[in-house]
Design an enzyme around this catalytic site. Sequence first.
Site, PDB file in Angstrom:
ATOM      1  N   SER A 129       0.831  -1.211   0.000  1.00  0.00           N
ATOM      2  CA  SER A 129       0.000   0.000   0.000  1.00  0.00           C
ATOM      3  C   SER A 129       0.863   1.258   0.000  1.00  0.00           C
ATOM      4  O   SER A 129       1.939   1.272   0.603  1.00  0.00           O
ATOM      5  CB  SER A 129      -0.895   0.006   1.244  1.00  0.00           C
ATOM      6  N   TYR A 153      -1.251  -0.587  10.821  1.00  0.00           N
ATOM      7  CA  TYR A 153      -1.648  -1.248   9.567  1.00  0.00           C
ATOM      8  C   TYR A 153      -0.561  -1.039   8.505  1.00  0.00           C
ATOM      9  O   TYR A 153      -0.069  -1.986   7.911  1.00  0.00           O
ATOM     10  CB  TYR A 153      -2.990  -0.695   9.059  1.00  0.00           C
ATOM     11  N   LYS A 157       2.331  -3.682   6.475  1.00  0.00           N
ATOM     12  CA  LYS A 157       2.645  -3.779   5.039  1.00  0.00           C
ATOM     13  C   LYS A 157       4.157  -3.645   4.834  1.00  0.00           C
ATOM     14  O   LYS A 157       4.773  -4.398   4.083  1.00  0.00           O
ATOM     15  CB  LYS A 157       1.909  -2.684   4.267  1.00  0.00           C
TER      16      LYS A 157
HETATM   17  C1  WQD Z   1      -9.309   9.693   1.030  1.00  0.00           C
HETATM   18  C2  WQD Z   1      -9.537  11.177   1.285  1.00  0.00           C
HETATM   19  C3  WQD Z   1      -9.782  11.739   3.600  1.00  0.00           C
HETATM   20  C4  WQD Z   1     -13.582   9.552   4.097  1.00  0.00           C
HETATM   21  C5  WQD Z   1      -6.795   4.657   3.059  1.00  0.00           C
HETATM   22  C6  WQD Z   1      -5.779   3.879   3.812  1.00  0.00           C
HETATM   23  C7  WQD Z   1      -4.824   3.240   2.854  1.00  0.00           C
HETATM   24  C8  WQD Z   1      -5.573   2.469   1.803  1.00  0.00           C
HETATM   25  C9  WQD Z   1      -6.594   3.331   1.090  1.00  0.00           C
HETATM   26  C10 WQD Z   1      -5.613   0.167   2.390  1.00  0.00           C
HETATM   27  C11 WQD Z   1      -8.756  11.692   2.489  1.00  0.00           C
HETATM   28  C12 WQD Z   1     -11.073  12.008   2.831  1.00  0.00           C
HETATM   29  C13 WQD Z   1     -12.416  10.090   3.579  1.00  0.00           C
HETATM   30  C14 WQD Z   1     -14.629  10.422   4.509  1.00  0.00           C
HETATM   31  C15 WQD Z   1     -13.293  12.307   3.842  1.00  0.00           C
HETATM   32  N1  WQD Z   1      -6.222   1.348   2.368  1.00  0.00           N
HETATM   33  N2  WQD Z   1     -12.283  11.444   3.445  1.00  0.00           N
HETATM   34  N3  WQD Z   1     -14.442  11.771   4.369  1.00  0.00           N
HETATM   35  O1  WQD Z   1      -6.966   7.636   3.802  1.00  0.00           O
HETATM   36  O2  WQD Z   1      -6.050   7.988   1.448  1.00  0.00           O
HETATM   37  O3  WQD Z   1      -6.159   5.697   2.378  1.00  0.00           O
HETATM   38  O4  WQD Z   1      -7.456   3.849   2.106  1.00  0.00           O
HETATM   39  O5  WQD Z   1      -4.537  -0.094   1.913  1.00  0.00           O
HETATM   40  O6  WQD Z   1      -3.996   2.385   3.596  1.00  0.00           O
HETATM   41  O7  WQD Z   1      -5.041   4.778   4.617  1.00  0.00           O
HETATM   42  O8  WQD Z   1      -8.262   6.861   1.766  1.00  0.00           O
HETATM   43  O9  WQD Z   1     -10.644   6.986   1.174  1.00  0.00           O
HETATM   44  O10 WQD Z   1      -9.987   6.957   3.634  1.00  0.00           O
HETATM   45  O11 WQD Z   1      -9.541   9.002   2.271  1.00  0.00           O
HETATM   46  O12 WQD Z   1     -13.152  13.545   3.727  1.00  0.00           O
HETATM   47  O13 WQD Z   1     -15.712   9.999   5.006  1.00  0.00           O
HETATM   48  O14 WQD Z   1     -10.905  11.384   1.581  1.00  0.00           O
HETATM   49  O15 WQD Z   1      -9.516  12.768   4.551  1.00  0.00           O
HETATM   50  O16 WQD Z   1      -8.337  13.022   2.188  1.00  0.00           O
HETATM   51  P1  WQD Z   1      -6.816   7.151   2.406  1.00  0.00           P
HETATM   52  P2  WQD Z   1      -9.677   7.398   2.249  1.00  0.00           P
END
Ligand code: WQD
Length: 343
Positions: A129, A153, A157
């Site tokens: 990841s 987490y 990885k």
């Molecule tokens: C994306 C953007 C949030 C939800 C995560 C894991 C990573 C991988 C992918 C496994 C950010 C914003 C999110 C919400 C929001 N998973 N957001 N409201 O955090 O980049 O990565 O998922 O491997 O390990 O860390 O993805 O989709 O959670 O967030 O504003 O309800 O959307 O702040 O900017 P992220 P995400």
Amino acid sequence: MTKRIVVTGGAGYIGSHVCVELLASGRDILIIDNFSNSHPEAIARIEEIGERNVEVLEADLADASQANSIVERVKAFRADGAIHLAGLKAVGESVVQPARYYQTNIGSALTLLQALEAAGAKSLVFSSSATVYGELNDNPVTEEGRTGATNPYGRTKLYIEEILKDVASADGAWGIVNLRYFNPVGAHSSGRIGEDPNDIPNNLFPFIAQVAVGRREKLSIFGNDYPTRDGTGVRDYIHVVDLAKGHVAALDYLDKDNRGAIDVNLGAGKGYSVLESVAAFKRASNRDIPYEIAPRREGDIAEIYADASKAKKLFGWTAEKDIDAMCADHWRWQRENPEGYRS
Ligand code: WQD
């Protein structure tokens, strides 16, 4: 050719899309899944799309008492390679339950290695990841970027990548690719497989999709005061079908007798902000997406997107689908399966 592939976590969101592309490439599959964050119905959908049956072993790779039966089944399957996706993946949960994450994610990888060793199957693609990069590098991030996960987490990885590199150093017969995913979103164009989170989605796109279909009242945007073009977080969203094809490309690379262990980014190579993602989903779904600005989420970074040139150079692979295709395909899945596989 690695013809007979074990896919751990093959009933999951990414796993099911990987299985569809593996079947399309002419490979045979044994799925190992404990269905803790996936549904058996996904298997039926994989077979429906792929027009071929797959073998399934319901088992928990992290349960030491099941290791021997898993090893025996992988040998009986005559595996010649594996794609390892099974694992716990909720960042916030990992902060609260670190020991469970280390035991589960690292234990599962070690059991799979034991089974592959026993079967003489020394080609492995590992689901890593972009979270391993933390916020330590300028964008676009290359595989030579500094790594330093900011949560348990992400550290599982990173540690599994290092374990696999040690295995490849100890035995030159191993060929290993650590695929560093950026943000997978979207669904197969059939609308028959897709993301089906067990409870409240942690990730942006499944949450937006559930707002669009009326399962959630509104989206909370975690901060609009980041140093980005519109103040909201920027991420490299990649269509899950492009991601799945990247796994087949990695196996094809290993089939050319490439050995050793390498890290490869799988990303689109460009970033979209939360507000841009909301706007794209509104265009695709023609639904309103109510939102409120909420405080920043602990551990979030402002901006990250991939330098995807190594996958292009080594595999001849690039992401082809744009954000509008990601939203259209994600929306089709959500609209046709409002309660996921349970519907
Ligand atoms: C994306 C953007 C949030 C939800 C995560 C894991 C990573 C991988 C992918 C496994 C950010 C914003 C999110 C919400 C929001 N998973 N957001 N409201 O955090 O980049 O990565 O998922 O491997 O390990 O860390 O993805 O989709 O959670 O967030 O504003 O309800 O959307 O702040 O900017 P992220 P995400």
